[in-house]
Design an enzyme around this catalytic site. Structure first.
Site: not given
Lengths: 292, 189
Positions: A81, A153
């Site tokens: 990322k 998350g």
């Protein structure tokens, strides 16, 4: 631009990842567990999204040593990322020869106005979206794979479901539109007309369309695949569960045979505890990743 | 052309692109997700994808012996990861291939994705040599092959298409191009 050989190679790799699971990993050991469990690729990052959410602070590209070690450890593609708009992180990742770059809302954005100009790179990019307009704008910037943003998350699938449903239903409505309506639609979505037309013609995104952001169980993976996703990314869902190797394998099996409830049941049987989940309403507005 | 009963192993990878290529030729195909489905087929394609993932699913879902039995009797074509799975030997301790064609293979032999490339190689099926666009994505290389194996396609000095009896392999992805040369050849095998 969608005809040249670089584009064919970028989308080609995404095609090879279809029907698979891409797993977030933070160490070479986790990468090995992911590969042994049947991951089609690993995503290297500094902290999994659940920890970024918990610990706060600025989330950046993973350490280059860790990424290099992960590349040495596994034979499957290694993705990493970079922060939204952080083209220097993207340049470093290309020098490191990662196989795919995720310009990701999970990291702290580096530029609130511009995304990376992904046409400039030989390495392909994947980007997140919440709706069709966002997906097509990212494709127009050169993303060769799209994933839903969901809410990373959170361990909560509700946002990923919302995003894939919005994308799929908008594509279906495009298919019934005449040329003038498509032109207006393109203006509203702020997306190039050619890409909107191509999407209407194909009845799907012009690049592979994967799911991410809240997948924690084999049934979550099956749900996203049945809603039209072509592969799934699992972030915190594996390494925040009680038995990562088993859960990783189970999600791989459920993704392959997503349409067969018996197979999803079999995959689900031996599992321990899933990661703890969050109600989206309990996440303050300014702590949502998806709005980045 | 409709009664050929072609199957594509659809555990993971780009099976839908092979399906589209056969459909352009007017051939309907079955996507194979269970070993029992093999009994109804005359020939099978193992597509591109991740070889480690496909191997795990082959073993998990009981495909290993049925695939070996199928390949001992009927035509099977492996592209890229499919080639790795069909090989006699793979230079990689993670892989335990099906051993249906006498080749020794190296995975990701050209390096990572930025080394993926498209070039024009040549194929010949007994007649004249013809040029063919070859798409290599994190592609494998055939390092060695026995005298039972017939090379059918080349890029420079590398064998990119090979055949042993009813087993066909290619290191690249014809399903990513508009040309159906290899799909047509496979249907006639």
């Amino acid at each position: 631009m969608f005809k040249d050989s670089d584009w064919k190679l970028k989308v080609g790799l995404a095609e090879m990842l279809k029907g698979g699971v891409i797993m977030d990993v933070t160490t070479p050991e986790h990468a090995k567990i992911a590969e042994d469990a049947g991951a089609v690729a690993v995503m290297a990052l500094e902290r999994v999204p659940a920890d970024i959410r918990k610990d706060g602070g600025v989330a950046r590209m993973a350490s280059v040593e860790i990424i290099a070690k992960i590349r040495e450890t596994v034979s499957i593609p290694v993705m990493a990322k970079c922060r939204i708009g952080h083209f220097a992180e993207a340049q470093v990742l290309q020098e490191l020869e990662v196989d795919y770059i995720d310009e990701s809302e999970v990291l702290t954005p580096a530029d609130e106005e511009f995304h990376v100009d992904k046409w400039e790179y030989k390495v392909p990019f994947v980007c997140g979206c919440r709706n069709l307009g966002e997906a097509l704008r990212r494709i127009s910037e050169g993303a060769a794979m799209i994933r839903t943003k969901g809410e990373a998350g959170s361990g909560n699938i509700v946002e990923a479901v919302r995003h894939i449903r919005l994308v799929m239903s908008r594509i279906r409505s495009l298919q019934g539109m005449n040329p003038e309506e498509i032109r207006t639609e393109a203006q509203e979505m702020r997306a190039p007309i050619e890409i909107v037309e191509e999407t209407a013609r194909l009845g799907k995104l012009p690049v592979p369309n994967f799911a991410a952001g809240g997948i924690a169980t084999p049934a979550d993976a099956s749900l996203m695949m049945q809603l039209g996703a072509e592969s799934v990314f699992v972030g915190s869902g594996i390494f925040k569960s009680s038995d990562p190797p088993k859960r990783a394998k189970a999600i791989v099996e459920a993704t392959t045979r997503f349409a067969d409830p018996r197979a999803v049941l079999d995959a689900t049987r031996p599992l321990g505890e899933a990661m703890a989940g969050l109600d989206i309403k309990d996440i303050p507005e300014d702590k949502l990743f998806q709005t980045r | 052309m409709t009664d050929r009963r072609v199957g594509i192993l659809a555990l993971q990878g780009d099976f839908a692109l092979h399906q589209a290529a056969f459909e352009r030729l007017g051939v309907r195909v079955a996507l194979v997700k269970e070993p029992e489905a093999l009994e109804r087929l005359d020939r099978l394609v193992i597509p591109g994808g991740e070889a480690t993932t496909m191997q795990l699913l082959i073993d998990k879902f009981g495909f290993r012996q049925p695939l070996i039995d199928f390949g001992n009797q009927r035509p099977v074509w492996g592209t890229c990861a499919g080639l790795i799975l069909l090989a006699g030997e793979v230079v990689d301790s993670l892989m335990n291939p099906l051993g249906l064609i006498d080749i020794r293979v190296e995975r990701n032999a050209y390096g990572s994705q930025i080394n993926s490339f498209i070039e024009t190689g040549t194929v010949s099926f007994g007649k004249q040599e013809q040029p063919l666009e070859m798409v290599f994505i994190r592609a494998p290389k055939i390092l060695d092959y026995s005298d039972k194996v017939v090379p059918l396609g080349m890029l420079g000095s590398n064998v990119t298409v090979a055949k042993q009896d009813n087993i066909l392999v290619s290191t690249f992805h014809p399903e990513l191009t508009d040309r159906t040369t290899l799909h047509e050849y496979f249907l006639k095998m």
